[in-house]
Design a protein around this motif. Structure first.
Motif, PDB file in Angstrom:
ATOM      1  N   ILE A 194       0.856  -1.182   0.000  1.00  0.00           N
ATOM      2  CA  ILE A 194       0.000   0.000   0.000  1.00  0.00           C
ATOM      3  C   ILE A 194       0.891   1.230   0.000  1.00  0.00           C
ATOM      4  CG2 ILE A 194      -1.664   1.336   1.384  1.00  0.00           C
ATOM      5  CD1 ILE A 194      -2.750  -1.309   2.444  1.00  0.00           C
ATOM      6  N   GLY A 195       0.457   2.286  -0.691  1.00  0.00           N
ATOM      7  CA  GLY A 195       1.191   3.545  -0.677  1.00  0.00           C
ATOM      8  C   GLY A 195       2.566   3.409  -1.310  1.00  0.00           C
ATOM      9  N   THR A 196       3.580   3.923  -0.617  1.00  0.00           N
ATOM     10  CA  THR A 196       4.928   3.892  -1.179  1.00  0.00           C
ATOM     11  C   THR A 196       5.464   2.472  -1.307  1.00  0.00           C
ATOM     12  OG1 THR A 196       5.782   4.319   1.050  1.00  0.00           O
ATOM     13  CG2 THR A 196       5.554   6.223  -0.424  1.00  0.00           C
ATOM     14  N   ASP A 197       4.959   1.540  -0.496  1.00  0.00           N
ATOM     15  CA  ASP A 197       5.371   0.145  -0.636  1.00  0.00           C
ATOM     16  C   ASP A 197       4.887  -0.419  -1.969  1.00  0.00           C
ATOM     17  OD1 ASP A 197       6.603   0.165   1.836  1.00  0.00           O
ATOM     18  OD2 ASP A 197       4.828  -0.565   2.892  1.00  0.00           O
ATOM     19  N   LEU A 198       3.676  -0.049  -2.367  1.00  0.00           N
ATOM     20  CA  LEU A 198       3.160  -0.496  -3.660  1.00  0.00           C
ATOM     21  C   LEU A 198       3.933   0.162  -4.794  1.00  0.00           C
ATOM     22  CD1 LEU A 198       1.168  -2.086  -5.337  1.00  0.00           C
ATOM     23  CD2 LEU A 198      -0.528  -0.272  -4.979  1.00  0.00           C
ATOM     24  N   MET A 199       4.292   1.446  -4.611  1.00  0.00           N
ATOM     25  CA  MET A 199       5.126   2.120  -5.603  1.00  0.00           C
ATOM     26  C   MET A 199       6.428   1.354  -5.813  1.00  0.00           C
ATOM     27  SD  MET A 199       7.179   5.743  -5.327  1.00  0.00           S
ATOM     28  CE  MET A 199       8.351   4.928  -4.230  1.00  0.00           C
ATOM     29  N   ALA A 229       6.959  -1.789  -5.243  1.00  0.00           N
ATOM     30  CA  ALA A 229       6.695  -3.100  -5.842  1.00  0.00           C
ATOM     31  C   ALA A 229       6.590  -3.015  -7.356  1.00  0.00           C
ATOM     32  CB  ALA A 229       5.414  -3.689  -5.250  1.00  0.00           C
ATOM     33  N   VAL A 230       5.887  -1.999  -7.849  1.00  0.00           N
ATOM     34  CA  VAL A 230       5.751  -1.883  -9.305  1.00  0.00           C
ATOM     35  C   VAL A 230       7.031  -1.358  -9.932  1.00  0.00           C
ATOM     36  CG1 VAL A 230       4.749   0.460  -9.346  1.00  0.00           C
ATOM     37  CG2 VAL A 230       4.179  -1.169 -11.148  1.00  0.00           C
ATOM     38  N   VAL A 270       5.313  -6.502  -9.258  1.00  0.00           N
ATOM     39  CA  VAL A 270       3.997  -6.578  -9.891  1.00  0.00           C
ATOM     40  C   VAL A 270       4.110  -5.913 -11.253  1.00  0.00           C
ATOM     41  CG1 VAL A 270       2.769  -6.571  -7.693  1.00  0.00           C
ATOM     42  CG2 VAL A 270       3.178  -4.425  -8.873  1.00  0.00           C
ATOM     43  N   ASP A 271       3.174  -6.249 -12.144  1.00  0.00           N
ATOM     44  CA  ASP A 271       3.250  -5.742 -13.511  1.00  0.00           C
ATOM     45  C   ASP A 271       2.503  -4.424 -13.682  1.00  0.00           C
ATOM     46  OD1 ASP A 271       4.596  -8.143 -14.299  1.00  0.00           O
ATOM     47  OD2 ASP A 271       2.652  -9.151 -14.292  1.00  0.00           O
ATOM     48  N   ALA A 272       1.428  -4.250 -12.931  1.00  0.00           N
ATOM     49  CA  ALA A 272       0.635  -3.020 -13.011  1.00  0.00           C
ATOM     50  C   ALA A 272      -0.006  -2.787 -11.656  1.00  0.00           C
ATOM     51  CB  ALA A 272      -0.431  -3.129 -14.104  1.00  0.00           C
ATOM     52  N   ALA A 273      -0.359  -1.536 -11.382  1.00  0.00           N
ATOM     53  CA  ALA A 273      -0.916  -1.227 -10.063  1.00  0.00           C
ATOM     54  C   ALA A 273      -1.791   0.010 -10.112  1.00  0.00           C
ATOM     55  CB  ALA A 273       0.205  -1.024  -9.040  1.00  0.00           C
ATOM     56  N   LEU A 274      -2.773   0.025  -9.235  1.00  0.00           N
ATOM     57  CA  LEU A 274      -3.545   1.225  -8.933  1.00  0.00           C
ATOM     58  C   LEU A 274      -2.813   1.920  -7.800  1.00  0.00           C
ATOM     59  CD1 LEU A 274      -7.373   1.355  -8.106  1.00  0.00           C
ATOM     60  CD2 LEU A 274      -5.680   2.678  -6.881  1.00  0.00           C
ATOM     61  N   ILE A 275      -2.411   3.162  -8.033  1.00  0.00           N
ATOM     62  CA  ILE A 275      -1.637   3.883  -7.028  1.00  0.00           C
ATOM     63  C   ILE A 275      -1.910   5.376  -7.153  1.00  0.00           C
ATOM     64  CG2 ILE A 275       0.401   3.991  -8.507  1.00  0.00           C
ATOM     65  CD1 ILE A 275       2.092   3.603  -5.942  1.00  0.00           C
ATOM     66  N   ASN A 285       1.592   9.100  -4.024  1.00  0.00           N
ATOM     67  CA  ASN A 285       2.504   8.032  -3.641  1.00  0.00           C
ATOM     68  C   ASN A 285       3.408   7.599  -4.785  1.00  0.00           C
ATOM     69  OD1 ASN A 285       1.944   7.547  -0.841  1.00  0.00           O
ATOM     70  ND2 ASN A 285      -0.037   6.731  -1.449  1.00  0.00           N
ATOM     71  N   LEU A 286       3.017   7.914  -6.016  1.00  0.00           N
ATOM     72  CA  LEU A 286       3.845   7.564  -7.170  1.00  0.00           C
ATOM     73  C   LEU A 286       4.837   8.668  -7.518  1.00  0.00           C
ATOM     74  CD1 LEU A 286       4.167   5.320  -9.357  1.00  0.00           C
ATOM     75  CD2 LEU A 286       2.493   6.578 -10.732  1.00  0.00           C
ATOM     76  N   SER A 287       4.683   9.822  -6.892  1.00  0.00           N
ATOM     77  CA  SER A 287       5.427  11.001  -7.327  1.00  0.00           C
ATOM     78  C   SER A 287       6.940  10.874  -7.179  1.00  0.00           C
ATOM     79  CB  SER A 287       4.943  12.244  -6.567  1.00  0.00           C
ATOM     80  OG  SER A 287       5.162  12.103  -5.169  1.00  0.00           O
ATOM     81  N   ARG A 288       7.402  10.029  -6.271  1.00  0.00           N
ATOM     82  CA  ARG A 288       8.851   9.857  -6.146  1.00  0.00           C
ATOM     83  C   ARG A 288       9.419   9.090  -7.336  1.00  0.00           C
ATOM     84  NH1 ARG A 288       9.485   8.512   0.355  1.00  0.00           N
ATOM     85  NH2 ARG A 288       8.944  10.623   1.073  1.00  0.00           N
ATOM     86  N   ALA A 289       8.640   8.169  -7.872  1.00  0.00           N
ATOM     87  CA  ALA A 289       9.093   7.424  -9.050  1.00  0.00           C
ATOM     88  C   ALA A 289       8.857   8.211 -10.333  1.00  0.00           C
ATOM     89  CB  ALA A 289       8.376   6.077  -9.126  1.00  0.00           C
TER      90      ALA A 289
END
Length: 374
Positions: free
Chosen positions: A97-102, A104-105, A110-115, A119-123
């Motif tokens: 969840i959150g930055t952990d999910l970021m 992971a993708v 994982v191949d795709a994610a809802l984020i 939380n995705l802004s760092r990537a």
């Protein structure tokens, strides 16, 4: 990846013609699968040539209150790829969840994610431009923006050129609020109400800059830990949209006392996919993924207002105070923190190259989209 209309029309016929993809539990987002449904889904998986692992913080059965589009995305991918791609939904934060999910993708777990964009802004820092306040917080303004050629060419395509991740589609989930916990229980009406309050922020440098302009004390808390930290009083105020507040992990909704619908910033999410995974596909299937993404994006537009309203009514039933500022009050916030202020110049230039580029994006929010919100 350009969208092939010819491929879309051809593949859409497969959606109607092939009953294989109309698995019972795929036709009702809130229905629980029975043994026959699971057996048919497993058969689809066995016949497929590729698997897309799609991760989400949300449970598939929460579709009445969360526009996560799990089932629509799975159905569209499987149908438009004619069964060659199987979508494995890993919901309820199973992959983070959150930055952990970021992470992971970003790392290919994982191949795709809802984020969320925050939380995705760092990537993908370019997306953080959405978190400058009071220019795209309204649902229609956001729809106008993300539908515009300028956004597609100068944001989405620039992200794709980095060769790591690609944005399949945006979710429209309403604007950010300023909400207080039950331990605080004070309606935030005007900027001075934030004085001496501890405000939780997500992993967004732009949101951090925004709230640093207020009199609040800011603290970054991972999305997975927000409910627990609210229970013990580690912060007073948080800013997710009303959908995020209701759907937040660990029953976050139980910790909310007041909601101020400020709509300062879009609390938007994206469906992001690994380009490494995309590159394993032949061109026809990459086009199928793109067409399925567009079809899924469009399916949300007629329902988001209903979902936001449902979440609001549920909070009211729980005794939560929902405050909707009038225009003079909104103008007070805009005047102190809005995108026009000189404090945003450096951020605009660092993310976009120049303030002029931001002006072009701002203009795009005012041009009506070819799509309509329901």
């Amino acid at each position: 990846m350009p969208i092939s209309r010819r491929y879309f029309i051809k593949s859409s016929s497969a959606l109607v013609a092939s009953s294989l993809f109309q698995v019972g539990y795929l036709n009702a987002a809130t229905a629980l699968p029975n043994a026959d449904d699971l057996a048919q889904d497993n058969e689809i998986k066995q016949r497929s040539e590729h698997t897309l692992v799609f991760a989400s913080p949300y449970h598939t059965s929460d579709a009445s209150f969360v526009p996560h589009l799990h089932i629509e995305f799975k159905r569209n991918i499987q149908a438009l790829s004619q069964g060659k791609i199987y979508v494995d939904i890993q919901g309820q934060g199973a992959m983070g969840i959150g930055t952990d999910l970021m992470a992971a993708v970003s790392r290919g777990r994982v191949d795709a994610a809802l984020i969320s964009v925050a939380n995705l802004s760092r990537a993908l820092p370019l997306l953080d431009i959405l978190n400058i306040p009071f220019w795209a917080g309204d649902n229609q303004a956001l729809l106008n923006l993300i539908s515009s050629p300028y956004w597609q060419q100068n944001v989405i395509e620039n992200i794709a050129k980095q060769g790591k991740l690609a944005i399949l589609y945006h979710y429209i989930t309403g604007g950010r609020t300023l909400s207080t916990t039950k331990r605080t229980n004070t309606v935030i009406k005007v900027p001075t109400d934030l004085k001496n309050k501890v405000l939780r922020i997500p992993a967004s440098k732009v949101l951090k800059h925004f709230y640093s302009m207020t009199d609040a004390h800011i603290v970054e808390v991972n999305w997975a830990n927000v409910a627990a930290m609210a229970r013990v009083g580690k912060f007073h105020v948080l800013d997710p949209g009303i959908v995020g507040l209701y759907a937040g992990p660990n029953n976050l909704r139980d910790e909310i006392a007041t909601i101020t619908q400020l709509n300062s910033v879009p609390d938007t999410w994206v469906n992001v996919v690994s380009q490494k995974w995309l590159n394993t596909l032949p061109r026809t299937l990459r086009l199928a993924v793109n067409d399925a993404a567009e079809k899924t994006f469009l399916s949300q537009l007629s329902n988001i207002s209903h979902i936001e309203s449902s979440c609001e009514q549920e909070f009211i039933k729980r005794g939560c105070t929902v405050f909707k500022p009038d225009q003079p009050t909104i103008a007070l916030w805009q005047d102190q923190f809005g995108h026009h202020r000189h404090e945003w110049r450096d951020i605009k230039e660092s993310l976009l190259g120049s303030s002029n580029e931001f002006s072009k994006l701002l203009d795009a929010t005012k041009v009506p989209s070819k799509h309509n919100l329901g």
